[in-house]
Write a protein that holds these residues in place. Sequence first.
Motif, PDB file in Angstrom:
ATOM      1  N   VAL A 202       0.987  -1.376   0.096  1.00  0.00           N
ATOM      2  CA  VAL A 202       0.147  -0.004   0.016  1.00  0.00           C
ATOM      3  C   VAL A 202       0.915   1.139   0.000  1.00  0.00           C
ATOM      4  O   VAL A 202       0.517   2.273  -0.699  1.00  0.00           O
ATOM      5  N   LYS A 206       0.364   4.117  -3.183  1.00  0.00           N
ATOM      6  CA  LYS A 206      -0.245   5.552  -2.931  1.00  0.00           C
ATOM      7  C   LYS A 206       0.873   6.404  -3.405  1.00  0.00           C
ATOM      8  O   LYS A 206       0.399   7.426  -4.104  1.00  0.00           O
ATOM      9  N   ARG A 207       1.997   6.043  -3.132  1.00  0.00           N
ATOM     10  CA  ARG A 207       3.048   6.863  -3.906  1.00  0.00           C
ATOM     11  C   ARG A 207       3.088   6.929  -5.419  1.00  0.00           C
ATOM     12  O   ARG A 207       3.035   8.120  -6.161  1.00  0.00           O
ATOM     13  N   VAL A 209       0.154   6.420  -7.137  1.00  0.00           N
ATOM     14  CA  VAL A 209      -1.140   7.083  -7.658  1.00  0.00           C
ATOM     15  C   VAL A 209      -0.828   8.678  -7.624  1.00  0.00           C
ATOM     16  O   VAL A 209      -1.301   9.279  -8.384  1.00  0.00           O
ATOM     17  N   ASP A 210      -0.031   8.988  -6.539  1.00  0.00           N
ATOM     18  CA  ASP A 210       0.099  10.618  -6.337  1.00  0.00           C
ATOM     19  C   ASP A 210       1.008  10.960  -7.093  1.00  0.00           C
ATOM     20  O   ASP A 210       1.155  12.281  -7.321  1.00  0.00           O
ATOM     21  N   ALA A 230      -2.009  -4.240  -3.086  1.00  0.00           N
ATOM     22  CA  ALA A 230      -2.820  -2.744  -2.929  1.00  0.00           C
ATOM     23  C   ALA A 230      -3.913  -3.130  -1.923  1.00  0.00           C
ATOM     24  O   ALA A 230      -4.223  -2.122  -1.251  1.00  0.00           O
ATOM     25  N   GLY A 234      -5.839   0.237  -1.291  1.00  0.00           N
ATOM     26  CA  GLY A 234      -5.538   0.577  -2.574  1.00  0.00           C
ATOM     27  C   GLY A 234      -6.646   0.787  -3.307  1.00  0.00           C
ATOM     28  O   GLY A 234      -6.799   1.805  -4.258  1.00  0.00           O
ATOM     29  N   TYR A 237      -8.465   3.849  -2.375  1.00  0.00           N
ATOM     30  CA  TYR A 237      -7.651   5.054  -2.689  1.00  0.00           C
ATOM     31  C   TYR A 237      -7.620   5.501  -3.916  1.00  0.00           C
ATOM     32  O   TYR A 237      -7.652   6.740  -4.488  1.00  0.00           O
ATOM     33  N   ASN A 241      -9.428   8.725  -6.094  1.00  0.00           N
ATOM     34  CA  ASN A 241      -8.775   9.887  -6.779  1.00  0.00           C
ATOM     35  C   ASN A 241      -9.449   9.760  -8.281  1.00  0.00           C
ATOM     36  O   ASN A 241      -8.429  10.192  -9.085  1.00  0.00           O
TER      37      ASN A 241
END
Length: 426
Positions: A202, A206-207, A209-210, A230, A234, A237, A241
Amino acid sequence: MDRRTFLKGGAALAAAPALASVAGLSPAWAAAQDPANIRNWHPDMRYRPHGLTGVGVSALGFGMLRLPMLEDRKTVDEAKTIPMLRHAIDHGLNYVDTGYVYLGGQSEAVTGKALADGYRDRVWLTSKSPWWIMERPEDFHKFFDESRRRLNSDVIDFYHIHMIMHRGWKDKVVPYRLGEKMQDLKAQGKIRFAGFSFHDGVPLFKRVVDAAPWDFCLIQQNYLDTEHEAGLVGLNYAAANGMGVSIMEPLRNGFLVKPPARVQAELDKAPHRRHPVEWAFDYLWNKPEVSVVVSGMSSMDNVRDNLAYAGRSAPGMLDAEERAVIGRAARAYRAAPGAIPCTGCYNCIPCPQNVAIGYLFNMVYNQYKADGDKARAHRLVNYSMSPVQRGDKPGACNDCGLCLPKCPQGIDIPAELKRIRQELEL
């Protein structure tokens, strides 16, 4: 009881299809029910929004990896594969998933042949860019152009960076600026949507995705893997987004087609019987965050059965008791005698010796403890576990102990790796 017998008895479940079930969901869900908005709409298929892309995709996607093979077990049986894919498309499937490395390039080639004669315009076509065989940044465009030639398509609708993991992210994706290259392809109209497939934990998810304005992702999820990779965190998240979320391994590499007796016993307690495959799919389709469930299909019977399951799918389709049944089945799997209490969170990697710790624990050994199938465990290690991607075998561990404080479950990781090596004879 086989899959087709279950289908014949599904009248009660078939009575619940779906359009009413999207009430109260987002406008994107309403748009995904309008035939005018759907590529290759068919009344017997159900469609779902792929995040904020504006695209409505069939609940079922065709994964072009586990295809029928000729007797040599090396060559795709095109005479069987092409009719299978076309039958699925003729019955409303509109999402076809392949990759540059699948079956040594044969997957993209046979996909291109199957999508001739007007079938290409009826589907959303995906493929994937493999970081682990790139030797220089320019290889990204080389592989992309090869994929287009094999697929006989100037545009690839959904294009992934394939199988992002910690090593790939650090060594190739970031330094080779692959995310930026994806956005350049999108700006040029060579791809419609940019995304990635993922096999790590996870925090890295997230890193990633961002890090870029991704349109979608492809993650592993099934009712046993709620925390693995994930996981559900995930999934939620990415959806929060605005990303579309495609699901791979809904049947956990075939494990959930015929689950262990302890798992099947819990599924059998449900008031409405389903085939194990349908339970696995319905668990995912129940979640509105899921855009499309990609399934590898190796026979025409698989295709027909899975189309029927998809045709009665809907968000929120499982009631409280059915959700509880799935939960009890998952707990029964985790309670197999001798199983390692690993959730697959991957906090233990990267390992200095490159051992594939979480994969070996959660996907190989715990499956073996549940079903006793040593041959399957060996296949998962020797044929599905590339050292460049997932990591090395348990024998690579040198007892350094750096993983021990990282494990939230307090697992004695070096000791368990020794047990796996000895018991599975790896």
